[in-house]
Motif scaffolding. Structure first.
Motif, PDB file in Angstrom:
ATOM      1  N   GLY A  44      -7.852   7.406   4.137  1.00 25.47           N
ATOM      2  CA  GLY A  44      -7.756   8.551   3.199  1.00 25.47           C
ATOM      3  C   GLY A  44      -7.562   9.957   4.075  1.00 25.47           C
TER       4      GLY A  44
ATOM      5  N   GLN B 278       0.392   4.051  -2.915  1.00 22.76           N
ATOM      6  CA  GLN B 278       0.125   5.416  -2.446  1.00 22.76           C
ATOM      7  C   GLN B 278       1.051   6.424  -2.870  1.00 22.76           C
TER       8      GLN B 278
ATOM      9  N   LYS C 219      -5.547  13.690  -2.474  1.00 17.24           N
ATOM     10  CA  LYS C 219      -4.753  12.489  -1.601  1.00 17.24           C
ATOM     11  C   LYS C 219      -5.625  11.771  -0.759  1.00 17.24           C
TER      12      LYS C 219
ATOM     13  N   CYS D 257      -0.277   9.234  -5.786  1.00 16.88           N
ATOM     14  CA  CYS D 257      -0.557  10.624  -5.470  1.00 16.88           C
ATOM     15  C   CYS D 257       0.633  11.319  -5.987  1.00 16.88           C
TER      16      CYS D 257
ATOM     17  N   LEU E  69       0.632  -1.244  -0.139  1.00 15.97           N
ATOM     18  CA  LEU E  69      -0.043  -0.092  -0.060  1.00 15.97           C
ATOM     19  C   LEU E  69       0.720   1.350   0.026  1.00 15.97           C
TER      20      LEU E  69
ATOM     21  N   VAL F  47      -6.046   7.447  -1.795  1.00 13.24           N
ATOM     22  CA  VAL F  47      -5.717   6.908  -0.792  1.00 13.24           C
ATOM     23  C   VAL F  47      -6.975   5.761  -0.559  1.00 13.24           C
TER      24      VAL F  47
ATOM     25  N   LEU G 105      -7.325   3.079  -3.166  1.00 10.84           N
ATOM     26  CA  LEU G 105      -6.623   2.142  -2.909  1.00 10.84           C
ATOM     27  C   LEU G 105      -6.506   0.948  -1.893  1.00 10.84           C
TER      28      LEU G 105
ATOM     29  N   VAL H 136       2.030   3.050   5.786  1.00  8.05           N
ATOM     30  CA  VAL H 136       2.333   3.877   4.850  1.00  8.05           C
ATOM     31  C   VAL H 136       3.197   4.872   5.173  1.00  8.05           C
TER      32      VAL H 136
END
Length: 653
Positions: A325, A89, A303, A93, A85, A307, A310, A147
């Motif tokens: 997110g 990410q 963003k 992004c 992830l 997120v 995803l 993340v």
């Protein structure tokens, strides 16, 4: 530097006190101090070369504390989040943000570099707020932490790419990436070896010495040494501190270590957020305010949505996706360092860099509010919160239960109650807001569910209207009070038993509708006292009658105790502690010759525990007149005791 620190601490003291009264996150207060007093506004604070390094140690201590809460197995279980992830990410992004920056006039390499910087989130803000809200081990908390750890590695790589793009690099990016990963692996291996063989022996020796200052010194040395070694390797100091904390998290001393470094962590972290605020020019908001707010809003929406998408594609729930997110939607503190170096390398103009920093600051400033309002925001986005979404499943599982016991909080106390109920064949159902605990308990229990007991729809799903008893066993008095009030909306007759740590919330819980409140510390005192009396030969019936009398009087005899010279006069909830204090009456004391009723001590906020005269105690119901040599035993908060003592001795009220 000294003047800066003095101004920062004094201003923070006032602002944080104000923000707490307004129920706003302290982080916003620190950032407001830096914004208002920094070089770009009033100019009371000046940039100093040592300030950024000192402030960065706040993030180091924060990540070390967070690492203490993780074990190595738990961290290994997050590897798919960190590298899977995390990498998705950053890529997802970076590309659209870089495209927007390129359209705004930046060259493609500079746009990719700054787009990568904006793709990174604020490790300090997110981890601090998740810890404060108790959401580190929730699904969205695990996603955010994983993340952020990957982003720390990417941050190092982006810094090495600035000279590459500017044309003055010694190595290309495809060499920098494996070297960075190799350094991280080397650091992890060295810390793993130290945590297995060296550090346990050091902590054991320090613990044997029984010197608190040695333990504090050792904890500080470990944090600072780890940060220094990581810095020498060219990696993020915060990443190294997290790894060190994680490996020490399996030791027996992790709770003591965390308690020792907490004061240093909180103060240095405050300095960090002040330094972030100092980097912003307040005049930009006057001239380009709408543009800055638009850029910040675009960053948060872009963003946050990516997120969430995803995380949803990974198979997580909608609530976990949106809350992940919201947690990672802001820009990060690393962007400040990246933009600063990019400006020095002439990759971005001063004006454009200032706008990016201002927008990043705004996104960081609203993040604590977003995290605290996440459940409501998720609901407005058209998603059912996990607790509400699972209400139907819980109701289906509890539909046949009747005259059962409902346990809110399935920790140590809740589990013990459950074992007794099971041994007696009494059905029960439990609710807990720790997903890890619920997952572990669900392996052997069919009656444990995840959720917040303060939510009325979950209490209804658990059959609160059909329950025989409600037991609130969670060690959180504010949550317990809210649960009692919510349960009373459904039933006025349901017996409610509440467990508390001490008697500081006894009155408020009883006023809210609790049938019985059991303070752990007072009950343990009663048990020890009863065993002592029985061992001294007193009849068990007499001892039990005495214990029952204390309980009927709501533990009046046990209120307050002598705290000693090292008293902490404020409890964990910020309330004054109940103290026990004896006042001896001299011949000239105002109270001599007056009765207890005349003195009216309860009106001053103190409770009279006893009046001792000639090695005996006077019967309080008889309203005796006081005389020289009497000793009055008072219980109450410090200010009330001081007022009562002045009243008794000098007649000053």
């Amino acid at each position: 530097m000294f003047a800066n620190l003095l101004i920062i601490l004094a201003a923070s003291l006032l602002v944080i006190a104000l923000f707490r009264r307004l129920k706003l996150p302290p982080l916003l207060g620190y950032m407001s101090v830096g914004l208002a007093l920094g070089p770009g506004s009033l100019g009371w604070l000046e940039q100093h070369e040592d300030m950024p390094l000192l402030a960065e140690f706040g993030v180091v201590f924060l990540l070390f504390s967070l690492g203490l809460e993780f074990s190595l197995p738990r961290m290994l279980a997050l590897r798919r989040v960190v590298f899977g992830l995390g990498s998705l990410q950053v890529i997802a992004c970076t590309l659209p943000l870089a495209g927007l920056l390129h359209l705004a006039g930046l060259t493609l390499p500079a746009a990719l570099l700054l787009g990568g910087g904006l793709a990174l989130s604020s490790t300090a803000i997110v981890t601090k707020e998740l810890g404060s809200l108790g959401e580190v081990f929730t699904p969205h908390g695990q996603n955010a932490i994983g993340v952020l750890l990957f982003q720390d590695l990417v941050a190092v790589l982006l810094l090495t790419m600035i000279p590459v793009i500017a044309g003055g690099a010694e190595q290309t990016w495809y060499w920098a990436l494996p070297i960075t990963l190799g350094k991280a692996a080397l650091l992890f291996t060295a810390l793993l070896v130290a945590s297995r063989w060296l550090l346990p022996r050091l902590f054991h020796e320090v613990a044997q010495a029984n010197a608190a200052e040695l333990f504090v010194l050792l904890a500080l040395v470990i944090v600072l040494l780890t940060a220094w070694l990581t810095h020498l390797l060219g990696l993020s100091m915060a990443l190294g501190a997290f790894l060190a904390g994680m490996l020490l998290g399996e030791s027996h001393y992790r709770h003591q270590i965390e308690a020792d470094i907490r004061p240093f962590r909180d103060i240095l972290l405050g300095l960090f957020f002040v330094s972030v605020g100092m980097l912003i020019d307040l005049s930009l908001f006057a001239s380009q305010g709408l543009l800055i707010l638009g850029m910040a809003l675009l960053l948060l929406l872009l963003k946050g949505s990516l997120v969430a998408l995803l995380v949803r594609l990974r198979g997580d729930s909608s609530e976990s996706a949106w809350r992940s997110g919201l947690a990672l939607a802001q820009g990060g503190e690393f962007c400040f360092a990246l933009v600063s170096q990019a400006q020095q390398a002439k990759l971005v103009s001063i004006e454009t860099g200032g706008l990016i920093l201002a927008a990043t600051f705004c996104s960081m400033a609203v993040t604590p509010l977003l995290l605290r309002g996440a459940p409501q925001l998720v609901a407005r986005l058209g998603q059912r919160p996990h607790a509400e979404g699972s209400a139907r499943e819980i109701a289906a599982a509890c539909t046949e239960l009747d005259q059962h016991v409902l346990i809110c909080g399935f920790g140590r106390v809740g589990q013990s109650i459950g074992r007794f109920l099971r041994s007696e064949g009494i059905p029960f159902v439990a609710l807990d807001n720790d997903p890890v605990r619920v997952q572990e308990a669900a392996a052997g229990e069919h009656s444990v569910h995840f959720g917040d007991a303060r939510r009325g729809e979950l209490l209804t799903a658990l059959g609160v209207t059909r329950a025989r008893l409600l037991v609130i066993a969670a060690d959180n008095p504010e949550h317990a009070l809210a649960t009692v009030k919510e349960a009373r909306k459904f039933s006025e007759t349901l017996p409610i038993l509440v467990r508390t740590r001490d008697d500081s919330h006894l009155a408020s819980l009883q006023a809210a509708g609790a049938s019985e409140v059991v303070p752990e510390l007072l009950e343990s005192s009663l048990m020890l006292a009863s065993h002592a009396l029985v061992m001294l030969g007193l009849p068990e019936r007499r001892v039990q009658a005495r214990i029952d009398e204390v309980r009927r009087s709501r533990y009046h005899m046990l209120h307050g105790f002598y705290h000693g010279a090292s008293a902490n006069l404020i409890d964990q909830q910020g309330r004054p502690r109940i103290l026990l204090h004896a006042v001896n009456l001299s011949a000239d004391a105002y109270a001599c010759g007056r009765t207890l009723a005349e003195l009216d001590l309860p009106a001053m906020g103190v409770a009279l525990q006893a009046v001792r005269r000639d090695d005996g105690e006077l019967p309080l119901p008889g309203n005796p007149a006081l005389c020289e040599g009497d000793a009055l035993l008072l219980a109450g908060p410090l200010d009330a005791i001081e007022s009562a003592e002045a009243w008794l001795l000098a007649g000053i009220r």
